[in-house]
Design a protein around this motif. Structure first.
Motif, mmCIF file in Angstrom:
data_model
loop_
_atom_site.group_PDB
_atom_site.id
_atom_site.type_symbol
_atom_site.label_atom_id
_atom_site.label_comp_id
_atom_site.label_asym_id
_atom_site.label_seq_id
_atom_site.Cartn_x
_atom_site.Cartn_y
_atom_site.Cartn_z
ATOM 1 N N UNK A 44 48.685 43.565 38.370
ATOM 2 C CA UNK A 44 49.928 43.939 37.694
ATOM 3 C C UNK A 44 50.404 42.846 36.762
ATOM 4 N N UNK A 45 50.023 41.597 37.018
ATOM 5 C CA UNK A 45 50.366 40.483 36.124
ATOM 6 C C UNK A 45 49.330 40.295 35.020
ATOM 7 N N UNK A 46 48.382 41.201 34.949
ATOM 8 C CA UNK A 46 47.388 41.096 33.890
ATOM 9 C C UNK A 46 46.171 40.303 34.286
ATOM 10 N N UNK A 47 45.950 40.061 35.569
ATOM 11 C CA UNK A 47 44.829 39.245 36.013
ATOM 12 C C UNK A 47 43.735 40.152 36.547
ATOM 13 N N UNK A 48 42.909 40.663 35.667
ATOM 14 C CA UNK A 48 41.781 41.485 36.077
ATOM 15 C C UNK A 48 40.562 40.572 36.137
ATOM 16 N N UNK A 49 40.418 39.872 37.252
ATOM 17 C CA UNK A 49 39.406 38.820 37.348
ATOM 18 C C UNK A 49 38.202 39.251 38.169
ATOM 19 N N UNK A 50 38.249 40.438 38.778
ATOM 20 C CA UNK A 50 37.152 40.889 39.629
ATOM 21 C C UNK A 50 36.152 41.693 38.809
ATOM 22 N N UNK A 51 34.864 41.424 39.050
ATOM 23 C CA UNK A 51 33.801 42.159 38.368
ATOM 24 C C UNK A 51 33.323 43.340 39.202
ATOM 25 N N UNK A 52 33.207 43.157 40.506
ATOM 26 C CA UNK A 52 32.691 44.192 41.402
ATOM 27 C C UNK A 52 33.610 44.290 42.610
ATOM 28 N N UNK A 53 33.978 45.527 42.986
ATOM 29 C CA UNK A 53 34.759 45.780 44.195
ATOM 30 C C UNK A 53 33.860 46.495 45.189
ATOM 31 N N UNK A 54 33.816 45.966 46.404
ATOM 32 C CA UNK A 54 33.017 46.579 47.465
ATOM 33 C C UNK A 54 33.970 47.261 48.441
ATOM 34 N N UNK A 55 33.877 48.586 48.519
ATOM 35 C CA UNK A 55 34.698 49.366 49.436
ATOM 36 C C UNK A 55 33.991 49.391 50.800
ATOM 37 N N UNK A 56 34.677 48.872 51.804
ATOM 38 C CA UNK A 56 34.112 48.822 53.153
ATOM 39 C C UNK A 56 34.622 50.028 53.935
ATOM 40 N N UNK A 57 33.678 50.838 54.479
ATOM 41 C CA UNK A 57 34.018 52.040 55.245
ATOM 42 C C UNK A 57 33.297 51.960 56.590
ATOM 43 N N UNK A 58 34.016 52.260 57.660
ATOM 44 C CA UNK A 58 33.414 52.269 58.997
ATOM 45 C C UNK A 58 32.648 53.571 59.195
ATOM 46 N N UNK A 59 31.419 53.442 59.719
ATOM 47 C CA UNK A 59 30.565 54.623 59.882
ATOM 48 C C UNK A 59 31.102 55.564 60.940
ATOM 49 N N UNK A 60 31.820 55.050 61.927
ATOM 50 C CA UNK A 60 32.323 55.910 62.998
ATOM 51 C C UNK A 60 33.713 56.463 62.720
#
Length: 741
Positions: free
Chosen positions: A309-325
């Motif tokens: 929101x402050x304009x800091x888009x510093x991430x290149x890749x986001x890893x979404x962690x999901x539990x298999x169960x």
């Protein structure tokens, strides 16, 4: 009694030597008069040697001297009033050269300000009485002249109350008391108007004058204009070098993000690679062969959104962690929407595959419903099956990260002044304010002058994620910085400037703007002002966050909104879920510039405060048709109005009249009407040669608002002067029409 000795006659050489001092004193008097240093006669007499006349003669001349003293005191003020008109005396050659040198060197002397004669009269009488009552007329005359000089208060603006009190010899509270009597309420550090200061001085018997300065006088250096650091310019491809990817883990709190980060840390330490993890630094690096990966340790998607929101888009890749169960949870959906709003690459890590309740097919089906289609199903989303506790799939996950980073071709320029983002900041005992930053451009060195928000300093030390001191940090490398004079907010951009003085000036300027509340406010997105907020042609899209009381209502609203068809504007649902409007929804709306719409739901207190603070609009509805209509109106408001041309009439040029200033076309209206202040087009041989406004329309000698068919008139168009007979003038007007979806 002894006989009186005869007086000696002056010798010839004495007679000849006498005029020399007289000439010198006369020349000195002339030079003093020319330079504006006129001394009163009483002061000159005071400096002269004592008279050898008997005492009885002095007592006889005392009354006469008192009258002289009063006249001389009056002459002092009269001379002050006419100093500006004193003619320059005739100077010798050497004195003339001295004056010319002074003028060439730029030395400027301020002309004495003339004292009004009316201000002298009330002051001379009490001084005359004082002189008459005194017994030593010579000293009192000098005191009287000095007293007259002290009765003039000269001050340069701004007129501060405490400065004026010092000039008058009073305490500030006394001045404030008299100002209150004049219905002027102020404090000791505030300024006064010139008229109020003049009245106040007159009340105490002083004459108030503003010190005037000639243009440019006393100005040693021109004021320095404070300019913000420029935005980074595009760098040539030859100067760019590969940089490590920056990766953030997001997802539900119970799905194993922390366990996965710990597994990556243990694998790195077990392999004997350099680097460790420090929980408080907020970022760390992992080495895998010749490649480096940077991980951001964020508390959750809320902090991620707050930074963005402050304009800091510093991430290149986001890893979404999901539990298999457990499958996809509402928090997981929010994390996916946050990552999409940031427009970063998304990968999925299905954790806990070793548990008995793991159902990979169900999880992949849920991901497909959210638009994350696995590669094995023909999509483009990389999905890795891992187990943080068993260490299964960790190496494959790291390999996929590097492969995705290679596809993205992440590069940066390691040269030049450094620029990056503050990840977090804190005060540490023994170290003071420390800031964890991520370098994005250039290389940060020890000793660089750094500016971050309203804080500045010189880099005293750089500490890596292992707690070891380093001398420099390149792109995508997180380090802890010591040397700033404060703790900036996460998401603030930092810049390295040429010197510390420039950084200090910019920091002070930002602090003043923050203190005065003059910093540019964030854009407020509302349904009524969307046209103004999104003026760019490329951003014709309406973003909404839909919240409802139950999931069925939310699905019905989303379905109805998606049925709104328009080829001119897009409607994007950033998030749709059941429940109350929370602060997380406001942060997401702020980051993606969306409007929050609630249907039969409530707003949390924290969300209401956040919406007011961030400038996000919340619209609550209880009737679905009203909600759909307002969304349609907002979409129409985003479209530019359509301009249509309406023909009014035509006129043909019969004769051109050359006036003194400009030519005028004498015309006959053929059809319709010619309207003043409308637009007109000149057609010559069926080709348009001019298009502009009608600035003058006359019927004979009178101005006319319009002239109808069959009548004659005079027409002048804008700056067009090349009229010819038989030219056709077409009159029309432009009308704005609201576009339809």
């Amino acid at each position: 009694m002894p006989k009186n000795k005869p007086e000696k006659k002056p010798q010839k050489h004495d007679m000849k030597a006498a005029p020399a001092p007289a000439k010198k004193s006369a020349a000195k008097a002339v030079s003093n008069e020319g330079s504006g240093k006129t001394k009163p006669a009483a002061v000159a007499k005071a400096k002269a040697p004592a008279s050898v006349a008997p005492a009885e003669k002095a007592s006889e001349k005392a009354p006469r001297k008192k009258e002289k003293i009063i006249e001389e005191a009056k002459a002092v003020h009269a001379s002050v009033a006419v100093k500006a008109t004193v003619k320059r005396p005739i100077l010798t050659a050497s004195e003339q050269r001295h004056e010319d040198n002074k003028s060439e060197s730029g030395t400027k002397t301020e002309k004495p300000t003339a004292t009004p004669v009316s201000a002298v009269a009330p002051v001379v009488e009490p001084i005359a009485k004082m002189v008459e009552a005194s017994g030593s007329p010579v000293d009192e005359a000098a005191l009287a002249a000095q007293h007259l000089q002290d009765k003039v208060v000269v001050i340069k603006p701004p007129i501060i109350v405490k400065d004026l009190a010092a000039k008058l010899g009073l305490k500030p509270y006394q001045i404030i008391h008299h100002l209150m009597e004049m219905n002027i309420f102020t404090s000791a550090n505030q300024s006064l108007e010139e008229e109020a200061a003049r009245k106040l001085c007159a009340k105490f018997g002083f004459t108030f004058e503003i010190e005037k300065r000639e243009k440019g006088a006393g100005q040693v250096h021109a004021p320095v204009k404070i300019v913000e650091p420029p935005k980074p310019e595009p760098v040539a491809a030859s100067e760019l070098q590969p940089r490590p990817p920056v990766i953030t883990f997001m997802g539900h709190v119970d799905h194993g993000k922390t366990s996965l980060l710990d597994a990556i840390r243990k694998a790195r330490v077990a392999a004997g690679e350099a680097g460790g993890i420090t929980q408080h630094i907020g970022a760390y690096t992992v080495k895998r062969g010749n490649h480096t990966i940077t991980f951001l340790d964020t508390p959750g998607h809320e902090a991620f959104t707050a930074m963005r929101a402050r304009g800091a888009n510093i991430t290149d890749i986001v890893i979404i962690v999901v539990a298999a169960d457990d499958g996809i949870m509402p928090t997981t959906i929010e994390a996916i929407n946050h990552a999409r709003a940031a427009k970063v690459q998304i990968m999925v890590a299905i954790n806990k595959i070793d548990l008995p309740g793991a159902n990979l097919n169900r999880v992949k089906g849920q991901l497909q419903e959210q638009g994350l289609v696995p590669e094995e199903y023909g999509g483009d989303t990389i999905i890795c099956e891992v187990s943080a506790t068993k260490g299964i799939g960790i190496e494959k996950l790291l390999e996929m990260m590097l492969l995705q980073a290679e596809i993205l071709e992440l590069k940066a320029n390691p040269r030049g002044l450094s620029r990056g983002t503050v990840i977090e900041a804190q005060f540490e005992q023994g170290r003071g304010p420390t800031s964890t930053i991520l370098v994005q451009q250039g290389t940060l060195h020890i000793g660089d002058a750094i500016l971050a928000g309203p804080y500045y300093g010189r880099v005293k030390a750089l500490i890596n994620d292992l707690g070891q001191p380093v001398k420099e940090a390149g792109p995508s490398i997180p380090v802890k910085v010591l040397g700033l004079n404060g703790a900036p907010s996460p998401g603030e951009e930092y810049n390295v400037l040429k010197n510390e003085r420039e950084a200090r000036e910019l920091a002070e300027d930002r602090s003043d703007k923050i203190r005065l509340g003059k910093l540019e406010a964030p854009p407020k997105i509302t349904l009524e002002t969307l046209f103004e907020a999104i003026a760019d042609e490329k951003r014709k899209v309406l973003k909404l966050i839909v919240k409802g009381d139950v999931q069925g209502s939310v699905e019905a609203i989303v379905t109805a909104l998606k049925k709104i068809e328009s080829k001119k504007i897009d409607l994007e649902i950033v998030l749709s879920s059941a429940g109350a409007i929370s602060e997380s929804d406001i942060l997401l709306a702020k980051a993606s510039q969306a409007v929050v719409i609630g249907f039969n739901t409530r707003t949390d207190n924290s969300a209401a405060n956040a919406a007011k603070r961030e400038g996000v609009q919340i619209k609550l509805f209880s009737i679905i048709y009203e909600l759909i209509d307002q969304v349609k109106e907002a979409m129409v408001g985003l479209l530019d109005p359509e301009l249509r041309e309406t023909a009014l009439g035509t006129a043909v040029v019969k004769q051109v009249f050359q006036l003194s200033k400009y030519p005028v076309a004498g015309c006959t209206v053929q059809s319709g009407r010619i309207v003043r202040n409308a637009r007109a087009r000149v057609m010559r041989k069926r080709q348009p040669i001019y298009d502009g406004a009608i600035v003058a329309l006359k019927r004979f000698q009178d101005d006319a608002s319009e002239v109808r068919a069959g009548l004659e008139c005079g027409i002048r168009l804008g700056d067009f002067n090349d009229y010819l007979a038989d030219d056709l003038i077409e009159c029309y007007q432009l009308e704005k029409f609201t576009q339809a979806l």
